[in-house]
Scaffold this motif. Structure first.
Motif, PDB file in Angstrom:
ATOM      1  N   ARG A 161       0.531   4.057  -2.702  1.00 21.45           N
ATOM      2  CA  ARG A 161       0.042   5.511  -2.369  1.00 21.45           C
ATOM      3  C   ARG A 161       1.577   6.701  -3.113  1.00 21.45           C
ATOM      4  O   ARG A 161       1.171   7.113  -3.406  1.00 21.45           O
ATOM      5  CB  ARG A 161       0.274   5.680  -0.891  1.00 21.45           C
ATOM      6  N   ARG A 162       2.544   5.652  -3.149  1.00 29.01           N
ATOM      7  CA  ARG A 162       3.713   6.730  -3.576  1.00 29.01           C
ATOM      8  C   ARG A 162       3.350   7.270  -4.750  1.00 29.01           C
ATOM      9  O   ARG A 162       3.374   8.248  -5.315  1.00 29.01           O
ATOM     10  CB  ARG A 162       5.128   6.172  -3.147  1.00 29.01           C
TER      11      ARG A 162
ATOM     12  N   GLY B 235      -6.628  -2.830   1.638  1.00 31.74           N
ATOM     13  CA  GLY B 235      -6.395  -1.785   0.703  1.00 31.74           C
ATOM     14  C   GLY B 235      -8.072  -1.282   0.226  1.00 31.74           C
ATOM     15  O   GLY B 235      -8.973  -1.036   1.060  1.00 31.74           O
ATOM     16  N   ASP B 236      -7.981  -0.703  -1.033  1.00 29.10           N
ATOM     17  CA  ASP B 236      -9.322  -0.062  -1.894  1.00 29.10           C
ATOM     18  C   ASP B 236     -10.372  -0.860  -1.815  1.00 29.10           C
ATOM     19  O   ASP B 236     -11.278  -0.481  -1.859  1.00 29.10           O
ATOM     20  CB  ASP B 236      -8.604   0.873  -3.041  1.00 29.10           C
TER      21      ASP B 236
ATOM     22  N   LEU C 298       0.368  -0.931   0.013  1.00 30.62           N
ATOM     23  CA  LEU C 298       0.044  -0.106  -0.284  1.00 30.62           C
ATOM     24  C   LEU C 298       0.840   1.624   0.139  1.00 30.62           C
ATOM     25  O   LEU C 298       0.265   1.672  -0.466  1.00 30.62           O
ATOM     26  CB  LEU C 298      -0.934   0.353   1.217  1.00 30.62           C
ATOM     27  N   ASP C 299       1.989   1.158   0.415  1.00 31.46           N
ATOM     28  CA  ASP C 299       2.915   2.397   0.894  1.00 31.46           C
ATOM     29  C   ASP C 299       3.268   2.863  -1.076  1.00 31.46           C
ATOM     30  O   ASP C 299       3.504   3.989  -2.089  1.00 31.46           O
ATOM     31  CB  ASP C 299       4.048   1.954   1.328  1.00 31.46           C
TER      32      ASP C 299
ATOM     33  N   GLN D 121       0.800   6.785  -7.055  1.00 28.57           N
ATOM     34  CA  GLN D 121      -1.194   7.122  -7.045  1.00 28.57           C
ATOM     35  C   GLN D 121      -1.090   5.490  -7.946  1.00 28.57           C
ATOM     36  O   GLN D 121      -1.868   5.753  -8.609  1.00 28.57           O
ATOM     37  CB  GLN D 121      -0.949   8.138  -8.016  1.00 28.57           C
TER      38      GLN D 121
END
Ligand code: PLP
Length: 352
Positions: free
Chosen positions: A128-129, A155-156, A124-125, A131
């Motif tokens: 996110r980093r 997660g999403d 997830l990092d 996108q």
């Protein structure tokens, strides 16, 4: 019954919403579509998984890029995922593109295989980093927990399957669960042919007939009442096998990461590192001949003829696991005598 089943599963995992589908593969296809995967995109997916994980990507007209497993969970290696995006991709026109193919990286599909959760935080990092949305394939791991969080609430978007071989079944069925209301609404719209009017036959997109029938949903509601007890029996069987194989030379039992509460959906052992694929196949044959339903694990998807043309990134561990793995009977209906029978037959099959 469909709405009730959706509520039941979403509440169980701790997600805001659920959208039921005819099967898990349809759930994956729909989820990838609603997060925006489209023609000539690329999606990063584990190579050691059931083929449906990659087929759903192909249904979107996109290409899978196959990622390696780690040794701790046998799931997508977060370090290699991170290396891939950092070293092999470039930020251009507001998106991350694969430097080699020029294609956009549209999603990451971590697969929680065999009842063991993926190490999601570092994945997830990365997501996110850079996108990049994630769509988790949780088909084999309903009931498993990662650092106390249920698979389905991490997660999403997560997809589940209720196929006959999964921990709970609706005969056939699947579900998308998510905390993202916009994604849930988009999926709910597409799952019933994207109809916009309750009376007129008006449709604003090309949707799907992917809705779960009510009959199957009713079965699902009843099955969900048993999920916790199934998980308990499976974890107990996992503990039994772990203890039995601990002292047996020539095998190691599947891992349980520090941060994981797996369900032991399918219990799997590994033969010694020196074993050949032929030896592994022969041992499975011996077990089958003694009525023990042993199976190989999936051949890594990048090695299947259908996906041979697609990119695989530094795959090592997944190949090693495939060569050494044997899955063992794991039904919640196994008796104590049958459990012991399996262990004894494995001991015999391994004897020099
Ligand atoms: C079972 C499974 C699916 C597909 O689910 P179906 O309901 O059979 O379509 C997807 N991914 C994985 C990892 C599975 O084990």
């Amino acid at each position: 019954m469909v709405a009730k089943f959706e509520r039941t599963v979403a509440d169980y995992v701790g997600a805001k919403d659920g959208v039921a589908t005819v099967n898990g593969t349809a759930a994956l296809h729909l989820a990838l579509r609603v997060v925006g995967v489209t023609l000539e995109d690329e999606v990063l997916v584990s190579t050691l998984t059931f083929i449906a994980s990659a087929n759903a990507i192909h249904y979107c007209g996109a290409h899978p890029v196959f990622m390696d497993s780690d040794e701790i969970s046998w799931n997508m290696d977060p370090q290699k995922l991170s290396d891939f995006v950092r070293d092999e991709c470039r930020f251009r026109n507001n998106v991350w593109r694969n430097k080699t193919s020029g294609r956009r990286i549209a999603a990451i599909v971590p697969v929680h295989i065999l009842g063991h959760p993926v190490d999601m935080d570092p994945i997830l990092d990365v997501a996110r980093r850079y996108q990049i949305p994630t769509v988790e394939d949780g088909a084999e791991s309903l009931g498993a927990r990662y650092k106390g969080r249920s698979v389905g609430s991490i997660g999403d978007v997560t997809c589940f399957s209720f196929n006959g071989n999964k921990i709970v079944t609706t005969g056939g069925g699947g579900m998308i669960v998510t905390n993202n209301q916009t994604l849930a609404e988009a999926a709910r719209h597409l799952v019933t042919q994207a109809r916009t009017d309750p009376i007129e036959f008006v449709h604003d997109q090309v949707g799907y007939n992917y809705r779960l029938p009510s009959l199957n949903a009713a079965l699902g509601v009843a099955q969900m009442e048993q999920l916790e007890s199934f998980v308990k029996v499976k974890r107990d069987l996992g503990a039994f096998y772990r203890a039995a194989f601990k002292e047996m030379p020539g095998v190691t039992f599947m891992p349980e990461a520090r941060w994981a509460e797996p369900t032991y959906w399918v219990n799997t052992i590994l033969l010694d590192r020196s074993v050949s694929e032929e030896d592994r196949t022969r041992i499975i044959g011996v077990l089958n001949s003694r009525s023990v339903q042993a199976q190989p694990r999936w051949r890594p998807l990048h090695r299947l003829p259908v996906y041979r043309g697609e990119q695989a990134y530094r795959v090592e561990t997944a190949n090693d696991l495939y060569r050494r793995a044997i899955s063992l009977p794991s039904s919640v209906a196994l008796t104590e005598a049958e459990r012991s029978y399996v262990v004894e037959r494995v001991r015999e099959a391994l004897a020099p």
